[in-house]
Each structure stands twice: as structure tokens, then as C-alpha cells.
Scaffold this motif. Structure first.
Motif, PDB file in Angstrom:
ATOM      1  N   ASP A 153       0.717  -1.272   0.149  1.00 60.23           N
ATOM      2  CA  ASP A 153      -0.051  -0.198  -0.138  1.00 60.23           C
ATOM      3  C   ASP A 153       0.923   1.401   0.001  1.00 60.23           C
ATOM      4  O   ASP A 153       1.625   1.342   0.975  1.00 60.23           O
ATOM      5  CB  ASP A 153      -0.785  -0.048   1.380  1.00 60.23           C
ATOM      6  CG  ASP A 153      -1.848   0.861   1.151  1.00 60.23           C
ATOM      7  OD1 ASP A 153      -2.310   1.703  -0.049  1.00 60.23           O
ATOM      8  OD2 ASP A 153      -2.655   1.209   2.447  1.00 60.23           O
ATOM      9  N   ILE A 154       0.716   2.059  -1.001  1.00 59.38           N
ATOM     10  CA  ILE A 154       1.367   3.266  -0.831  1.00 59.38           C
ATOM     11  C   ILE A 154       0.397   4.583  -0.699  1.00 59.38           C
ATOM     12  O   ILE A 154       1.068   5.626  -0.849  1.00 59.38           O
ATOM     13  CB  ILE A 154       2.045   3.566  -2.472  1.00 59.38           C
ATOM     14  CG1 ILE A 154       0.965   3.762  -3.511  1.00 59.38           C
ATOM     15  CG2 ILE A 154       3.006   2.512  -2.668  1.00 59.38           C
ATOM     16  CD1 ILE A 154       1.492   4.120  -4.640  1.00 59.38           C
ATOM     17  N   THR A 155      -0.632   4.177  -0.222  1.00 58.98           N
ATOM     18  CA  THR A 155      -1.532   5.231   0.177  1.00 58.98           C
ATOM     19  C   THR A 155      -1.002   6.169   1.269  1.00 58.98           C
ATOM     20  O   THR A 155      -0.237   5.815   2.268  1.00 58.98           O
ATOM     21  CB  THR A 155      -2.840   4.839   1.021  1.00 58.98           C
ATOM     22  OG1 THR A 155      -3.368   3.867  -0.204  1.00 58.98           O
ATOM     23  CG2 THR A 155      -3.846   5.989   1.061  1.00 58.98           C
ATOM     24  N   GLY A 156      -0.818   7.417   0.854  1.00 55.38           N
ATOM     25  CA  GLY A 156      -0.177   8.576   1.848  1.00 55.38           C
ATOM     26  C   GLY A 156       1.130   8.285   2.028  1.00 55.38           C
ATOM     27  O   GLY A 156       1.800   9.113   2.906  1.00 55.38           O
ATOM     28  N   ARG A 157       1.828   7.640   1.285  1.00 57.02           N
ATOM     29  CA  ARG A 157       3.487   7.577   1.224  1.00 57.02           C
ATOM     30  C   ARG A 157       4.041   8.256   0.187  1.00 57.02           C
ATOM     31  O   ARG A 157       3.547   8.683  -0.840  1.00 57.02           O
ATOM     32  CB  ARG A 157       4.137   6.223   1.144  1.00 57.02           C
ATOM     33  CG  ARG A 157       3.296   5.096   2.036  1.00 57.02           C
ATOM     34  CD  ARG A 157       3.940   5.179   3.410  1.00 57.02           C
ATOM     35  NE  ARG A 157       5.275   4.936   3.189  1.00 57.02           N
ATOM     36  CZ  ARG A 157       5.944   3.814   3.518  1.00 57.02           C
ATOM     37  NH1 ARG A 157       5.310   2.667   3.537  1.00 57.02           N
ATOM     38  NH2 ARG A 157       7.106   3.587   3.463  1.00 57.02           N
ATOM     39  N   PRO A 158       5.225   9.099   0.496  1.00 53.96           N
ATOM     40  CA  PRO A 158       5.869   9.866  -0.721  1.00 53.96           C
ATOM     41  C   PRO A 158       6.637   8.564  -1.400  1.00 53.96           C
ATOM     42  O   PRO A 158       7.178   7.779  -0.986  1.00 53.96           O
ATOM     43  CB  PRO A 158       7.146  10.413   0.360  1.00 53.96           C
ATOM     44  CG  PRO A 158       6.487  10.186   1.608  1.00 53.96           C
ATOM     45  CD  PRO A 158       5.924   9.124   1.807  1.00 53.96           C
ATOM     46  N   VAL A 159       6.196   8.686  -2.836  1.00 58.30           N
ATOM     47  CA  VAL A 159       6.759   7.750  -3.739  1.00 58.30           C
ATOM     48  C   VAL A 159       7.869   8.251  -4.665  1.00 58.30           C
ATOM     49  O   VAL A 159       7.832   9.396  -5.159  1.00 58.30           O
ATOM     50  CB  VAL A 159       5.456   7.144  -4.511  1.00 58.30           C
ATOM     51  CG1 VAL A 159       6.045   6.242  -5.779  1.00 58.30           C
ATOM     52  CG2 VAL A 159       4.641   6.218  -3.823  1.00 58.30           C
ATOM     53  N   ILE A 160       9.038   7.476  -4.859  1.00 61.88           N
ATOM     54  CA  ILE A 160       9.815   8.145  -5.672  1.00 61.88           C
ATOM     55  C   ILE A 160      10.309   6.931  -6.800  1.00 61.88           C
ATOM     56  O   ILE A 160      10.490   5.812  -6.407  1.00 61.88           O
ATOM     57  CB  ILE A 160      11.198   8.182  -4.844  1.00 61.88           C
ATOM     58  CG1 ILE A 160      11.174   9.510  -3.999  1.00 61.88           C
ATOM     59  CG2 ILE A 160      12.415   8.767  -6.099  1.00 61.88           C
ATOM     60  CD1 ILE A 160      11.908   9.666  -2.877  1.00 61.88           C
TER      61      ILE A 160
END
Ligand code: IMP
Ligand code: MG
Length: 180
Positions: free
Chosen positions: A95-102
């Protein structure tokens, strides 16, 4: 004078254009920038397979953050509707919800791959999405794309090595080579 390094990949000849030492230096510069920009945060790095596997391994070891990495692939298949080719991000198993993604990419050429990737990932509601690419061919860009991190801009010539391939071959070199 130093001997110019030449390799043959299938039917094409390539010469060294970015030596390992320069790659290391540029990767360290970008990694330091990311570590500073994301200080106190826990970003998720998404490395795009196959081309970015070596870059991702070297970049991550220079990153000074509490972070996670996952490996994704952009699969293309023909749709049944009139939309033509459908592209889907596969391998995104958490789950990448609410996470900073690079996003970690090997090379941005037309920018279409990254544009599709951004579209798809936005649907997962991350806190932010940034692109980190090893190489960028600025003259080839066909879409408006904000590439926040780039190790090196290159001219519009085909390159191989350090993870990048020509027809599946040529990924296993320490330097980057340009077609001659
Ligand atoms: P784009 O969608 O046109 O930006 O294409 C990006 C993808 O094309 C990259 O992820 C690479 O897999 C591939 N690509 C583009 N240029 C090169 C190159 O010079 N050498 C190897 N692969 C390339
Ligand atoms: Mg690629």
C-alpha cells in the motif's frame, strides 16, 4: 592516450560514453539531494524493471533515509476496446496510500512510460510522486513531464550498459556505452 573501450552487442557497436566513475559521482549527488529533500520522511522507492535494477541497487546504498523499495513493471497488452494498448503497473504489492513515492527509472526518452506510470500510481493516492532517472534525453520528450531527479542528460543517441539493454543484451557493463 587511453584506449577507447568498444563493445559489440548483437549487430551494433558501442563506445564508452559515461564511465563508471562519473556514474558513481552523479548517483551520489542525486542520492544526497533525495536524502536531504525527504529528511524525516519514509519514502517508498519504486524501481522500474528491468532496466533500473543496477541503478536502483547503487542509488539505494547511497540513500540515508528510513525507506522501502519495491520493483514494478509496466506491462503492455492490447485492449479489446478502441483504446488500443493498455498499460498496467504490475508488482506493486503493498500500500502506497499516503506515502511519498519516488520512481526509479533507467532512462526517460519520449516520457510516455513515465506519464503512464504517474497516471496509474496517482490512483493509489500516494502523498507525493517524484521521478528519479539515471538518464534523460531532453530533446526526445513528447509529453510534459516533471523529472525532479536526473543523474545525467544525454543526447538523442541509443545507449546500453549499466542495466540498459539493446534487444535484451548489453546490460552487464559497469560503464554506459553509446552506439557508434
Ligand atoms: P519512453 O517511454 O520513450 O520514455 O521510453 C523509456 C524506455 O525506453 C526506457 O525505460 C528504456 O527501457 C527504453 N529506452 C529508451 N531509450 C533507450 C536507450 O537509449 N537505450 C536503452 N533503452 C532505451
Ligand atoms: Mg525501462
Amino acid at each position: 592516450m587511453q584506449e577507447q573501450k568498444i563493445i559489440q552487442v548483437k549487430d551494433k557497436t558501442f563506445a564508452v560514453s559515461i564511465p563508471e566513475s562519473e556514474l558513481k559521482q552523479q548517483i551520489k549527488r542525486v542520492a544526497d539531494q533525495i536524502s536531504s529533500d525527504f529528511a524525516g520522511q519514509e519514502p517508498v522507492f519504486l524501481a522500474v524493471l528491468n532496466g533500473s535494477f543496477i541503478f536502483a541497487a547503487d542509488l539505494l546504498r547511497e540513500i540515508d533515509l528510513h525507506c522501502e523499495i519495491s520493483f514494478v513493471k509496466l506491462a503492455s497488452y492490447q485492449g479489446t476496446s478502441t483504446t488500443g494498448t493498455i498499460r498496467e503497473v504490475i508488482g506493486l504489492n503493498f500500500d502506497i496510500t499516503g506515502r511519498p513515492v519516488i520512481i526509479i527509472e533507467d532512462i526517460v526518452d519520449t516520457g510516455l512510460t513515465m506519464a503512464h506510470m504517474l497516471d496509474t500510481l496517482k490512483g493509489h493516492n500516494p502523498a507525493s510522486i517524484d521521478i528519479c532517472t539515471l538518464l534523460l534525453k531532453p530533446t526526445k520528450l513528447q509529453v510534459k513531464l516533471d523529472v525532479r531527479y536526473c543523474c545525467k542528460q544525454i543526447p538523442d543517441d541509443f545507449v546500453v550498459g549499466y542495466g540498459l539493454d539493446y534487444d535484451g543484451f548489453g546490460r552487464n557493463t559497469k560503464d554506459i556505452y553509446t552506439i557508434v
